[in-house]
Scaffold this motif. Sequence first.
Motif, PDB file in Angstrom:
ATOM      1  N   GLN A   1      37.895  37.236  38.368  1.00  0.00           N
ATOM      2  CA  GLN A   1      38.516  38.495  37.916  1.00  0.00           C
ATOM      3  C   GLN A   1      39.278  39.146  39.078  1.00  0.00           C
ATOM      4  O   GLN A   1      40.386  39.660  38.906  1.00  0.00           O
ATOM      5  CB  GLN A   1      37.459  39.442  37.347  1.00  0.00           C
ATOM      6  N   GLY A   2      38.666  39.088  40.269  1.00  0.00           N
ATOM      7  CA  GLY A   2      39.304  39.665  41.461  1.00  0.00           C
ATOM      8  C   GLY A   2      40.649  38.994  41.748  1.00  0.00           C
ATOM      9  O   GLY A   2      41.620  39.661  42.143  1.00  0.00           O
ATOM     10  N   VAL A   3      40.719  37.700  41.533  1.00  0.00           N
ATOM     11  CA  VAL A   3      41.973  36.978  41.781  1.00  0.00           C
ATOM     12  C   VAL A   3      43.049  37.463  40.797  1.00  0.00           C
ATOM     13  O   VAL A   3      44.186  37.772  41.190  1.00  0.00           O
ATOM     14  CB  VAL A   3      41.759  35.445  41.645  1.00  0.00           C
ATOM     15  N   PHE A   4      42.679  37.570  39.530  1.00  0.00           N
ATOM     16  CA  PHE A   4      43.650  38.053  38.526  1.00  0.00           C
ATOM     17  C   PHE A   4      44.092  39.482  38.856  1.00  0.00           C
ATOM     18  O   PHE A   4      45.274  39.811  38.758  1.00  0.00           O
ATOM     19  CB  PHE A   4      43.056  37.979  37.111  1.00  0.00           C
ATOM     20  N   ASP A   5      43.120  40.328  39.264  1.00  0.00           N
ATOM     21  CA  ASP A   5      43.445  41.724  39.597  1.00  0.00           C
ATOM     22  C   ASP A   5      44.434  41.799  40.758  1.00  0.00           C
ATOM     23  O   ASP A   5      45.427  42.515  40.707  1.00  0.00           O
ATOM     24  CB  ASP A   5      42.168  42.490  39.997  1.00  0.00           C
TER      25      ASP A   5
END
Length: 344
Positions: free
Chosen positions: A66-70
């Motif tokens: 999720q952090g990568v997408f954010d």
Amino acid sequence: MTTLVTGGAGYIGTHSLVELHERGMPFVVIDNYSNSGAGSIAAVEKIIGTPVRILFGDIREKSFLQGVFDRLREEGRPITSVLHLAALKAVGESVREPLQYYENNVYGTLNLLDVMRKNDADHFVFSSSATVYGNPQYLPYDENHPIAPTNPYGNTKAMVEKVLTDVALANPKFRVVILRYFNPIGAHASGLIGEDPVGEPNNLFPYITRVAVRKLPELQVFGNDYATTDGTGVRDYLHVMDLAAAHALALELCASENIGVSVFNLGTGVGTSVLELVKAFENVSAQTVPLRIGPRRPGDVASMWADAALARARLGWSAKFGIEEMCRDGWRWQCTHPEGFGQR
Ligand code: NAD
Ligand code: WQD
């Protein structure tokens, strides 16, 4: 519009990054370096002449994903497609450690698909394998051949294929290309990247090249009593850069039309025996590869090769390189990098 390449530091991943760069397709890489290291990414940077954006982490960790997408969204280049290469891939190890394989390859992919769904990323290209077909009921294998893997690694690939089909049924916007690779070998023509297995290689080609650089004393040929031209196992080897090109085409296909789920074999359609590959390698490299005929390897099939007509028709892909180029480029990598990428 960014493609997330999972497992991009690995053998097929690094070659695919070069191809994506050459076609002007923006990407970001994630990898946990479980079967690679930073050295391979540094080598890609040398080839393409620009830094590679890599985020270290594991597909089994949803918060990381999720952090990568954010982060990419905040940077104004949201992830819209995923080229999913991250997996464990050693057949023998999968028999001994099946849970590791289901966790990495199946659970990890479920996480990824869930995070994609939550972030409206709808295009997915998946590294499957001809191993999903199991024992050939006829040859060449076409995409309609029954799916009956014979080991946990193959089961993980077949399971993910099923999951992808169900996800596409539930979400009409989801587009997926499943690529069933035959036997990728060789390296980028620069010789700067290539296959770098840890310890003794499981697969034939890296074994041959390690014998040729005198890292291993001799090749053991697993059986010469098969019903093939010279009695040794026949496989459909394809150049890793041809495979890389297919990934770019698959991403383009997802972007261009609503394909639902498409499945393609990726091979040359030509079978080569163990002894033919050794001979071709010796000719190209001017090295001798000492060998000994040993017993059959349990679980091996005599012959397999691809019917790749569908990839030609729908993906516009066909293999450009033959066995000689595979041997030439694989040898260039191995002889200039006898220690691979070095320390991991
Ligand atoms: P590889 O091991 O060189 O590359 C896989 C990469 O994924 C490695 O860099 C590894 O560190 C990374 N990785 C593994 N588990 C991860 C995780 N949980 N989180 C993040 N990163 C992880 O293998 P490869 O030969 O490049 O294969 C790439 C894909 O192609 C795999 O899915 C493999 O199953 C498939 N495939 C390979 C072959 C082959 O002969 N090489 C044939 C058919 C299919
Ligand atoms: C090729 C031929 C061996 C090593 C495996 C996986 C498959 C896929 C690709 C990921 C066979 C012979 C081998 C050696 C030998 N990977 N051989 N001596 O078995 O077709 O496929 O890699 O998806 O899932 O099963 O490839 O390179 O291991 O073997 O004689 O030291 O070489 O018997 O005939 P395989 P391979």
